[in-house]
Scaffold this active site. Structure first.
Site, short mmCIF file in Angstrom:
data_model
loop_
_atom_site.label_atom_id
_atom_site.label_comp_id
_atom_site.label_asym_id
_atom_site.label_seq_id
_atom_site.Cartn_x
_atom_site.Cartn_y
_atom_site.Cartn_z
N LYS A 97 0.82 -1.20 0.00
CA LYS A 97 0.00 0.00 0.00
C LYS A 97 0.86 1.27 0.00
O LYS A 97 0.53 2.25 -0.65
CB LYS A 97 -0.92 0.02 1.22
CG LYS A 97 -2.00 -1.05 1.21
CD LYS A 97 -2.90 -0.88 2.43
CE LYS A 97 -3.64 -2.14 2.83
NZ LYS A 97 -4.70 -2.56 1.95
N GLU A 156 -2.74 7.30 7.67
CA GLU A 156 -3.65 8.10 6.85
C GLU A 156 -4.62 8.84 7.74
O GLU A 156 -4.97 8.36 8.81
CB GLU A 156 -4.52 7.17 5.98
CG GLU A 156 -3.91 6.82 4.68
CD GLU A 156 -4.78 5.84 3.91
OE1 GLU A 156 -5.93 5.59 4.30
OE2 GLU A 156 -4.27 5.34 2.90
N ARG A 208 -6.67 -8.12 -9.54
CA ARG A 208 -7.35 -9.39 -9.81
C ARG A 208 -8.82 -9.12 -10.07
O ARG A 208 -9.27 -7.99 -9.96
CB ARG A 208 -7.23 -10.29 -8.58
CG ARG A 208 -7.75 -9.55 -7.33
CD ARG A 208 -7.82 -10.41 -6.11
NE ARG A 208 -7.88 -9.65 -4.89
CZ ARG A 208 -8.98 -9.20 -4.31
NH1 ARG A 208 -10.15 -9.39 -4.89
NH2 ARG A 208 -8.93 -8.53 -3.18
P1 ADP Z 1 -12.68 -8.14 -2.60
O1 ADP Z 1 -11.76 -7.01 -2.24
O2 ADP Z 1 -12.38 -8.82 -3.89
O3 ADP Z 1 -14.10 -7.78 -2.53
P2 ADP Z 1 -11.79 -9.36 -0.16
O4 ADP Z 1 -10.79 -8.28 0.01
O5 ADP Z 1 -12.81 -9.53 0.90
O6 ADP Z 1 -12.56 -9.26 -1.53
O7 ADP Z 1 -11.00 -10.71 -0.34
C1 ADP Z 1 -11.07 -11.43 -1.52
C2 ADP Z 1 -11.02 -12.89 -1.24
O8 ADP Z 1 -9.71 -13.28 -0.93
C3 ADP Z 1 -11.92 -13.33 -0.10
O9 ADP Z 1 -12.77 -14.35 -0.50
C4 ADP Z 1 -10.97 -13.85 0.93
O10 ADP Z 1 -11.46 -15.00 1.55
C5 ADP Z 1 -9.74 -14.17 0.15
N1 ADP Z 1 -8.55 -13.96 0.95
C6 ADP Z 1 -8.22 -12.87 1.64
N2 ADP Z 1 -7.04 -13.04 2.26
C7 ADP Z 1 -6.61 -14.28 1.94
C8 ADP Z 1 -5.46 -15.05 2.25
N3 ADP Z 1 -4.51 -14.59 3.04
N4 ADP Z 1 -5.37 -16.30 1.73
C9 ADP Z 1 -6.33 -16.77 0.93
N5 ADP Z 1 -7.42 -16.10 0.60
C10 ADP Z 1 -7.58 -14.87 1.10
P1 ADP Z 2 -7.81 -3.99 2.63
O1 ADP Z 2 -6.53 -4.31 1.98
O2 ADP Z 2 -8.01 -4.71 3.89
O3 ADP Z 2 -8.96 -4.08 1.66
P2 ADP Z 2 -8.13 -1.09 2.40
O4 ADP Z 2 -7.01 -0.13 2.48
O5 ADP Z 2 -8.69 -1.35 1.05
O6 ADP Z 2 -7.68 -2.45 3.07
O7 ADP Z 2 -9.28 -0.59 3.37
C1 ADP Z 2 -10.34 -1.41 3.75
C2 ADP Z 2 -11.46 -0.60 4.39
O8 ADP Z 2 -10.99 0.19 5.50
C3 ADP Z 2 -12.10 0.42 3.46
O9 ADP Z 2 -13.07 -0.14 2.63
C4 ADP Z 2 -12.67 1.41 4.47
O10 ADP Z 2 -13.85 0.92 5.04
C5 ADP Z 2 -11.63 1.45 5.56
N1 ADP Z 2 -10.65 2.54 5.34
C6 ADP Z 2 -9.48 2.43 4.70
N2 ADP Z 2 -8.82 3.60 4.68
C7 ADP Z 2 -9.59 4.49 5.34
C8 ADP Z 2 -9.44 5.88 5.68
N3 ADP Z 2 -8.36 6.58 5.36
N4 ADP Z 2 -10.44 6.49 6.37
C9 ADP Z 2 -11.55 5.79 6.72
N5 ADP Z 2 -11.72 4.48 6.46
C10 ADP Z 2 -10.76 3.82 5.77
MG MG Z 3 -9.25 -3.06 -0.01
#
Ligand code: ADP
Ligand code: ADP
Ligand code: MG
Length: 677
Positions: free
Chosen positions: A116, A200, A299
């Protein structure tokens, strides 16, 4: 186009990819673990290769075994799905080295977007707006504290290598920063083997809006509009929709162009998603929305079907075409949004117990008109990787299925989603289906007052709720029992077993007209009395209130239950003593506590089913050879002016019925010989 591909995944996404491949006449190879030997995705593919033990590291993450499987079966390309190896740069490289096409972006793009912090530095250069924050390499705690103070609280500490909602800490005050940092770093090193963090600004009233992008190997890019994924629990998506409510054409174009700029900056190829966090000062003022880049997922995303619904496209088909070297099928100007789509993630979990994941067997798995990817006329699609009888094991994630609906408007899609959820009947493990119905029908969600705290904000209306009260649940159950009794009589009649006086409605014309049941509902016991008044009117007495009851079975197999002024179409599934009642108004469980069966159980040796008191045998609902499960009603006895249901004390097989209906029996007389199965 490829002749054969290997799908390096499992569950619904493996089935989803296989479906498009079949349509395009591309052969498919599945890989599977021990736990998945009988899985749906294996049956969905043309061939399959065993790759190891149930734990992901022993199978779905073993990329050497997967590459070997592809080579052994002559597959030309590998589709990684999502999760597992989909964002693993080394795997993408190893595929290329083995002469296989990785159906995804080039390894360099995965790497660039993988962390990130690094990706934010890149995006800054590409002119993509970022949340105010710190994302440099220096991890000196004192420096991080100063940066957090400079950004201003609340701040969010994020593990740079994090994902899936893990490795994040919101910090409200400067004095809490050091402790949160230490705890975030501990979680990051444990989960991702890397404890670098970024900081952030915590965006207020945040909405998660992401843009689907696509690139090809000829330098073309398009965006397939946005998805709003603001409804989350523990920073994980629960409901996703497209388009985003309140989105203006101008903002859509700005976000789409920013997302394409992000993809272009890393020479992206294939399907990707650029996630933005959106700040809003008020729900009804889209003009106030400001968007900031959060991360890019390199992906296909879980929620891609809502984009497919509103664009009428098959994104997996696009992935296969792009990976085989074809240009993007359409240009930006050709793309259009049609209607509104919503996806709900149906998970094996208990929302009322902090979303604790659940495991178990899908004893009943009833889905709304199952149409899968093929767009249904009625706008409902189910993407599922399991079938009735399958097990949700602890090895993989808890998502059972995705329900996707499409309507002309958001209101239509919402109504359709609620109806589809009402038709989703899962018995055997806890799921979030009823919880999802509460979210979908909540005022906040209906009015699109969206932000990532919606679930917490609306908790009082979402959790530990049932819209179905005891009277209707008990009425549905009793209707089901009477209906089953009637069927049992009819079956025997057809074979000339019973006396001609047995009534077909399951109720005798003479004798007692009162039956009493002990029922357990939402943790409390209740006495439910069923009476039949003159003229055959059924009356239900519950906790001091009396209701007229009538029912009829419908052609679809549901029961049309009328209770006083209420009416419901109910389906009842009985699993031992527990009955699962589903109606359009909601679903609930109810337990019939059969005191007499339990008394019989304690008085006799196991398997002996005896009369608890002197009386008359009214009916049997089973015959010799029938398989029965614990708690299942087997016979009705009449004694002391009451009818009593005799239930099976354990699972077993009926060896013999020792009396006939109408016989008088002494107390303790054995009625049914039951043998262990
Ligand atoms: P998206 O961002 O595509 O909506 P998620 O961030 O919730 O979905 O995660 C995508 C998929 O990857 C989920 O089904 C989750 O179970 C799977 N996933 C997340 N982390 C891992 C991991 N460390 N190993 C295997 N699968 C994972
Ligand atoms: P992940 O890799 O687990 O998907 P993300 O960075 O995409 O992590 O963030 C996941 C969720 O966390 C976002 O969908 C949002 O709900 C919350 N989030 C992330 N960054 C912020 C932010 N700067 N302020 C408020 N909420 C946040
Ligand atoms: Mg995310």
């Amino acid at each position: 186009m490829f002749k054969k591909i290997l799908i390096a995944n499992r569950g619904e996404i493996a089935c989803r990819v296989a479906e498009t491949a079949r349509r395009l006449a591309v052969q498919t190879v599945a890989v599977y673990s021990d736990a998945d030997a009988q899985a749906k995705h294996v049956a969905a593919c043309d061939e399959s290769v065993y790759i190891g033990g149930s734990a992901p590291r022993d199978s779905y993450l073993r990329w050497e075994a997967i590459i070997e499987a592809a080579q052994a079966t002559g597959a030309q390309a590998v589709h990684p799905g999502y999760g597992f190896l989909s964002e693993n740069e080394d795997f993408a490289k190893a595929c290329a080295a083995a002469g296989l096409v990785f159906i995804g972006p080039p390894p360099s793009a995965i790497l660039a977007m993988g962390l990130k912090a690094e990706s934010k530095q890149l995006m800054e250069k590409a002119g993509v707006p970022l949340v105010p924050g710190y994302h440099a390499a220096d991890q000196d705690p004192a420096l991080l504290q100063r940066e957090a103070d400079r950004i201003g609280y609340p701040v969010l500490i994020k593990a740079s290598a994090g994902g899936g909602g893990k490795g994040m800490r919101a910090v409200e005050r400067s004095e809490d920063f050091a402790a949160a940092l230490a705890s975030c770093k501990r979680e990051a090193i444990n989960s991702f083997g890397d404890d670098a963090v970024l900081i952030e600004k915590y965006v207020q009233r945040p909405r998660h809006i992401e843009i689907q992008v696509f690139g090809d190997s000829h330098g073309n890019y398009v965006y397939l509009f946005e998805r709003d994924c603001s409804v989350q629990r523990r920073h994980q998506k629960v409901l996703e929709e497209a388009p985003a409510p309140g989105m203006t054409e101008a903002m859509r174009a700005r976000m789409g162009e920013a997302a394409v700029a992000a993809a272009r900056a890393v020479n992206y190829v294939g399907a990707g998603t650029v996630e933005f966090i959106v700040e809003q000062t008020a729900y009804d003022q889209p003009e106030s929305m400001k968007f900031y880049f959060m991360e890019m997922n390199t992906r296909l995303q879980v929620e891609h079907p809502v984009t497919e619904a509103i664009t009428g496209l098959d994104l997996v088909e696009w992935q296969l075409r792009v990976a085989s070297g074809e240009p993007l099928p359409l240009a930006q100007a050709d793309l259009q949004i049609q209607g509104h789509a919503i996806e709900a993630r149906i998970c094996a979990e208990n929302p009322d117990n902090n979303f604790l994941p659940a495991t178990g067997t899908l004893q009943v798995y009833g889905l709304p008109v199952c149409t899968s990817f093929e767009r249904a006329a009625h706008g409902v699609r189910v993407d599922s990787g399991v079938r009735e009888g399958d097990t949700i094991s602890p090895f993989y994630d808890s998502m059972v299925a995705k329900l996707i609906v499409h309507g002309k408007t958001r209101a239509e899609a919402l109504a359709r989603m609620d109806a589809a959820l009402a038709q989703t009947h899962i018995v055997g493990l806890a799921t979030n289906v009823q919880f999802l119905r509460h979210v979908v029908t909540s005022t906040a969600f209906s009015k699109a007052e969206l932000d990532t705290a919606l679930i917490q904000r609306e908790a009082a209306a979402l959790f530990d709720q049932t819209k179905l009260g005891l009277p209707m649940v008990a009425a549905a159950l009793l209707s089901h029992l009477m209906d089953s009794e009637t069927r049992a009589f009819e079956k025997r009649d057809a074979r000339g077993w019973t006396d001609p006086w047995a009534r077909r409605d399951g109720w005798r014309s003479h004798g007692p007209s009162l039956r009493s049941f002990m029922m357990q509902f939402r943790g409390a016991p209740h006495t439910v009395v069923l009476t039949r008044a003159h003229g055959g009117v059924l009356q239900l007495l519950i906790d001091g209130s009396s209701y007229a009851l009538s029912f009829a079975s419908t052609a679809s197999g549901a029961l049309d239950v009328r209770l006083g002024t209420q009416r419901a179409l109910a389906r009842v599934y009985q699993m031992g003593e527990v009955a699962h009642v589903f109606t359009a108004q909601g679903a609930a469980e109810i337990t019939v506590v059969d005191a007499l069966a339990h008394a019989g159980e304690s008085r006799s040796d196991a398997g002996r089913l005896t009369a608890p008191m002197p009386g008359k045998v009214v009916s049997f609902s089973v015959k010799a050879g029938d398989q029965v499960s614990k708690g299942q009603p087997l016979a009705v006895m009449e004694a002391m002016k009451m009818e009593h249901t005799i239930a099976a004390p354990s699972d077993g097989v009926v060896a013999e019925l020792l009396y006939a209906p109408g016989d008088q029996v002494a107390e303790g007389a054995e009625l049914i010989k039951l043998e262990a199965a």
